[in-house]
Each structure stands twice: as C-alpha cells, then as structure tokens.
Design a protein around this motif. Structure first.
Motif, mmCIF file in Angstrom:
data_model
loop_
_atom_site.group_PDB
_atom_site.id
_atom_site.type_symbol
_atom_site.label_atom_id
_atom_site.label_comp_id
_atom_site.label_asym_id
_atom_site.label_seq_id
_atom_site.Cartn_x
_atom_site.Cartn_y
_atom_site.Cartn_z
ATOM 1 N N SER A 79 -61.626 124.472 62.851
ATOM 2 C CA SER A 79 -62.094 123.366 62.181
ATOM 3 C C SER A 79 -63.298 123.751 61.068
ATOM 4 C CB SER A 79 -62.512 122.250 63.055
ATOM 5 O OG SER A 79 -63.967 122.518 63.535
ATOM 6 N N VAL A 80 -63.450 122.708 60.346
ATOM 7 C CA VAL A 80 -64.631 122.910 59.217
ATOM 8 C C VAL A 80 -65.583 121.885 59.746
ATOM 9 C CG1 VAL A 80 -63.468 123.881 57.386
ATOM 10 C CG2 VAL A 80 -63.538 121.299 57.618
ATOM 11 N N ALA A 81 -66.754 121.788 59.087
ATOM 12 C CA ALA A 81 -67.964 120.812 59.647
ATOM 13 C C ALA A 81 -67.350 119.435 59.192
ATOM 14 C CB ALA A 81 -69.052 121.312 59.051
ATOM 15 N N LEU A 82 -66.684 119.082 58.382
ATOM 16 C CA LEU A 82 -66.386 117.751 57.639
ATOM 17 C C LEU A 82 -65.375 117.126 58.835
ATOM 18 C CD1 LEU A 82 -66.578 118.110 54.010
ATOM 19 C CD2 LEU A 82 -68.222 116.958 55.412
ATOM 20 N N ASP A 83 -64.872 117.907 59.727
ATOM 21 C CA ASP A 83 -63.950 117.334 60.796
ATOM 22 C C ASP A 83 -64.667 116.729 61.860
ATOM 23 O OD1 ASP A 83 -61.438 118.423 59.471
ATOM 24 O OD2 ASP A 83 -61.761 120.170 60.326
ATOM 25 N N SER A 84 -65.795 116.892 61.915
ATOM 26 C CA SER A 84 -66.786 116.501 63.088
ATOM 27 C C SER A 84 -67.999 115.759 62.551
ATOM 28 C CB SER A 84 -67.033 117.742 64.103
ATOM 29 O OG SER A 84 -67.820 118.559 63.442
ATOM 30 N N PRO A 85 -67.861 114.787 61.708
ATOM 31 C CA PRO A 85 -69.122 113.885 61.413
ATOM 32 C C PRO A 85 -69.342 112.742 62.490
ATOM 33 C CG PRO A 85 -67.127 113.104 60.425
ATOM 34 C CD PRO A 85 -66.509 114.258 61.231
ATOM 35 N N ILE A 86 -70.424 112.416 62.443
ATOM 36 C CA ILE A 86 -70.626 110.874 62.979
ATOM 37 C C ILE A 86 -70.295 109.781 61.999
ATOM 38 C CG2 ILE A 86 -72.412 109.364 64.144
ATOM 39 C CD1 ILE A 86 -71.551 111.770 66.004
ATOM 40 N N GLU A 87 -69.235 108.949 62.447
ATOM 41 C CA GLU A 87 -68.969 107.955 61.508
ATOM 42 C C GLU A 87 -69.707 106.658 61.491
ATOM 43 O OE1 GLU A 87 -65.653 107.725 59.503
ATOM 44 O OE2 GLU A 87 -66.490 109.778 59.512
ATOM 45 N N GLY A 88 -70.164 106.358 62.676
ATOM 46 C CA GLY A 88 -70.956 105.149 62.824
ATOM 47 C C GLY A 88 -72.489 105.511 62.953
ATOM 48 N N ALA A 89 -73.409 104.363 63.003
ATOM 49 C CA ALA A 89 -74.826 104.736 63.189
ATOM 50 C C ALA A 89 -74.979 105.050 64.969
ATOM 51 C CB ALA A 89 -75.825 103.266 63.175
ATOM 52 N N ARG A 90 -75.032 106.250 65.049
ATOM 53 C CA ARG A 90 -75.334 106.521 66.554
ATOM 54 C C ARG A 90 -76.920 107.182 66.947
ATOM 55 N NH1 ARG A 90 -71.249 103.974 67.282
ATOM 56 N NH2 ARG A 90 -69.232 104.995 67.336
ATOM 57 N N VAL A 91 -77.231 107.030 68.174
ATOM 58 C CA VAL A 91 -78.618 107.536 68.792
ATOM 59 C C VAL A 91 -78.228 108.815 69.029
ATOM 60 C CG1 VAL A 91 -79.932 107.210 70.671
ATOM 61 C CG2 VAL A 91 -78.985 105.003 69.742
ATOM 62 N N PRO A 92 -79.193 109.844 68.656
ATOM 63 C CA PRO A 92 -79.005 111.182 69.002
ATOM 64 C C PRO A 92 -78.643 111.309 70.514
ATOM 65 C CG PRO A 92 -80.960 111.026 67.698
ATOM 66 C CD PRO A 92 -80.489 109.571 68.145
ATOM 67 N N GLY A 93 -77.538 112.030 70.886
ATOM 68 C CA GLY A 93 -77.309 112.363 72.252
ATOM 69 C C GLY A 93 -75.893 111.625 72.519
ATOM 70 N N GLU A 94 -75.740 110.469 71.824
ATOM 71 C CA GLU A 94 -74.419 109.702 72.113
ATOM 72 C C GLU A 94 -73.294 110.440 71.383
ATOM 73 O OE1 GLU A 94 -74.689 105.675 70.519
ATOM 74 O OE2 GLU A 94 -76.070 104.839 72.126
#
Length: 127
Positions: A79-94
C-alpha cells in the motif's frame, strides 16, 4: 483459499502496509498469472462508502502496487500512505474501518472475491 473469504488488518493513519494472500481456485490449486483475465481492487470507507485513493475497480493485475506471482498465486499489495487516511473527524486512538474488495476473474468465467477489513487508527485530531 482466497475465494469468498474475509481478512482483517490494523494500521496507523497514513502508514503503508503489506498484505499477502494466495489466489486459489475451488480445488485449492494456485492460480497462475496467465489464467487471470482481470484483477481489480476497490477501497472504501465502511461508514460513508466513499472511495479511498481513487481505488474504484482499480486494475491490480501486476499494477498499482499489487503483484501476482506468475506460478504460485501469491498476491502482494504494497500500500501507499494515501490508502490509509482518516476520512472523518476522529479522536486520536479511534479506529476507522475501511474495506478493500479484491475481484479476480480467471479462466474466462470463474471469479474469486475477497474482502480485507482495514482498521485505521487516528494518530492526530483532524480538523
């Protein structure tokens, strides 16, 4: 056997990973590269359904960071880094759930499907 199976992997947001599987037919015989007519990958956010990194039925027959060994059926996705983004607003650790769907057509009319669930952990609070 890869047909109609599910797998799980966990990683950090914007991190790369390696995923491996063996492509086999119903008799558990490894598929040769020559027998594969098409191989695609669709990657999406499980909550929103949004496609990630433009991977919508993306050609992966020895293309786009995926290799399939000529005789062993070994599929490897780097994979490349752009395959694992956070799509929504998330709290660190979620963790956010992404789905990678592999679709392999071989011997003209036969099909393997496989689903990989990726749990991506947020490392920072996003705006």
């Amino acid at each position: 056997m890869m047909a109609l199976t599910k797998a799980t992997q966990t990683g950090n947001e914007l991190s790369t990973f390696t995923y491996e599987s063996i492509l086999e037919d119903a008799d558990e015989t490894p598929l040769t590269l020559a027998s594969i007519d098409s191989a695609t990958l669709t990657l999406f956010d499980a909550t929103t359904g949004n496609i990630i990194n433009s991977r919508d039925a993306h050609d992966i027959k020895n293309a786009n960071q995926v290799t399939i060994h000529a005789t062993s059926g070994q599929l490897t996705w780097e994979s490349v880094a752009l395959d694992s983004p956070i799509e929504g607003a998330r709290v660190p650790g979620e963790k956010e759930r992404h789905i990678a769907q592999f679709d392999i057509v071989y011997a003209t009319t036969k099909r393997l499907t496989h689903e990989l669930t990726l749990y991506v952990e947020a490392l920072q609070k996003l705006p």
